[in-house]
Design a protein around this motif. Structure first.
Motif, PDB file in Angstrom:
ATOM      1  N   ARG A  89       1.003  -1.302   0.097  1.00  0.00           N
ATOM      2  CA  ARG A  89       0.082   0.114   0.085  1.00  0.00           C
ATOM      3  C   ARG A  89       0.775   1.275  -0.124  1.00  0.00           C
ATOM      4  N   THR A  90       1.867   1.191   0.768  1.00  0.00           N
ATOM      5  CA  THR A  90       2.992   2.236   0.657  1.00  0.00           C
ATOM      6  C   THR A  90       3.247   2.673  -0.631  1.00  0.00           C
ATOM      7  N   LEU A 106       2.126   6.926  -7.195  1.00  0.00           N
ATOM      8  CA  LEU A 106       1.136   7.880  -7.905  1.00  0.00           C
ATOM      9  C   LEU A 106       1.672   8.688  -8.897  1.00  0.00           C
ATOM     10  N   ARG A 128       2.014   1.616  -3.510  1.00  0.00           N
ATOM     11  CA  ARG A 128       0.996   2.492  -4.318  1.00  0.00           C
ATOM     12  C   ARG A 128       0.894   3.992  -4.083  1.00  0.00           C
ATOM     13  N   SER A 129       1.002   4.423  -3.037  1.00  0.00           N
ATOM     14  CA  SER A 129       1.413   5.866  -2.724  1.00  0.00           C
ATOM     15  C   SER A 129       2.407   6.555  -3.391  1.00  0.00           C
ATOM     16  N   GLU A 130       3.742   5.718  -3.240  1.00  0.00           N
ATOM     17  CA  GLU A 130       4.811   6.149  -3.775  1.00  0.00           C
ATOM     18  C   GLU A 130       4.804   6.360  -5.454  1.00  0.00           C
ATOM     19  N   ASP A 172      -8.173  -1.725  -6.117  1.00  0.00           N
ATOM     20  CA  ASP A 172      -7.207  -1.414  -5.048  1.00  0.00           C
ATOM     21  C   ASP A 172      -6.725  -2.428  -3.927  1.00  0.00           C
TER      22      ASP A 172
END
Length: 252
Positions: A161-162, A168, A164-166, A230
């Protein structure tokens, strides 16, 4: 290792020698991917690769050198399925087996880290990369006596999940697939080959099978590039949560 892809999209599946990994390799091959089947057990993973016309790669995902060699032998990667991992033991925290904990953290968390980090540049270069990480309902819940596995799966899920944010803004989608009870080698491995104990896990319920999860992964891989699924939690009808007391049989 060189991969003869003939311009086809390439999917790398770890833990592809059996269970969910092997079923996923078959599903993605049927969808037109050239599948690189990665696993530790050479004979088994070669058989899967031969069956689907893919490429076998004998890789221990916790071995940084082996993972680097895998990455170096690939010209392109469009899809990565992080499936390797597993559980060992089922003890309360007060009786925790540190060796089992270490193996679970290395195989589930560090293995996912090493493979993802090594293949990420090629996934980005593809212009439409996809990372699917197979965690577990143990990544979103806890259950008694399972802290070694649930903590490792929580960490694996947080890693995914981290990322996925990184990522973006980059051309890479990330999907976490969190299965519930699936009848594979999972329980047999957890209980060190004790077939009777493993069989009791599925008594009175109809569990999922590997192909159920592979179908979900195939669906994810077939979505258009602007669609990111997701988190997908998949349970059998007969399971409410990972806790043993919440399992029940609806069939009568």
């Amino acid at each position: 290792m060189t991969t003869p892809t003939s311009g086809r999209r390439v999917a790398v599946v770890t833990g592809a020698s059996a269970g969910i990994g092997a079923a996923t390799a078959r599903t993605l091959a049927a969808q037109g991917f050239h599948v690189v089947c990665a696993a530790r057990r050479e004979e088994l993973v070669q058989a899967v690769a031969d069956e689907i016309g893919g490429t076998a790669a004998v890789v221990d995902v916790t071995d940084a050198d082996a993972v680097a060699a895998l990455a170096a032998g690939l010209d392109r990667v469009d899809v990565l399925v992080n499936n390797a991992g597993g559980a060992r033991g089922l003890e309360p925290v007060a009786e925790a087996d540190v060796d089992n904990w270490r193996w679970m953290w290395e195989s589930n968390v560090l293995g996912t880290l090493l493979v993802t980090r090594a293949l990420l540049p090629k996934l980005i270069e593809s212009g439409d990369g996809l990372i699917i990480t197979v965690t577990s309902i143990a990544a979103v819940e806890i259950y008694d006596n399972g802290s070694g596995y649930t903590s490792a799966k929580h960490a694996q899920g947080v890693l995914h999940r981290t990322l996925r944010s990184e990522l973006l803004g980059k051309p890479v989608r990330l999907t976490e697939v969190a299965p519930g009870m699936v009848q594979t080698e999972f329980s047999l491995n957890r209980f060190e080959g004790d077939e009777e104990r493993a069989a009791k896990v599925y008594e009175g319920v109809t569990p999922l099978v590997a192909e159920d999860i592979a179908e979900v992964i195939g669906f994810v891989a077939d979505r258009p590039s602007h669609v990111d699924l997701d988190l997908i939690v998949v349970r059998p009808r007969d399971q409410v949560s990972g806790a043993a007391g919440s399992r029940f049989n609806r069939k009568g």
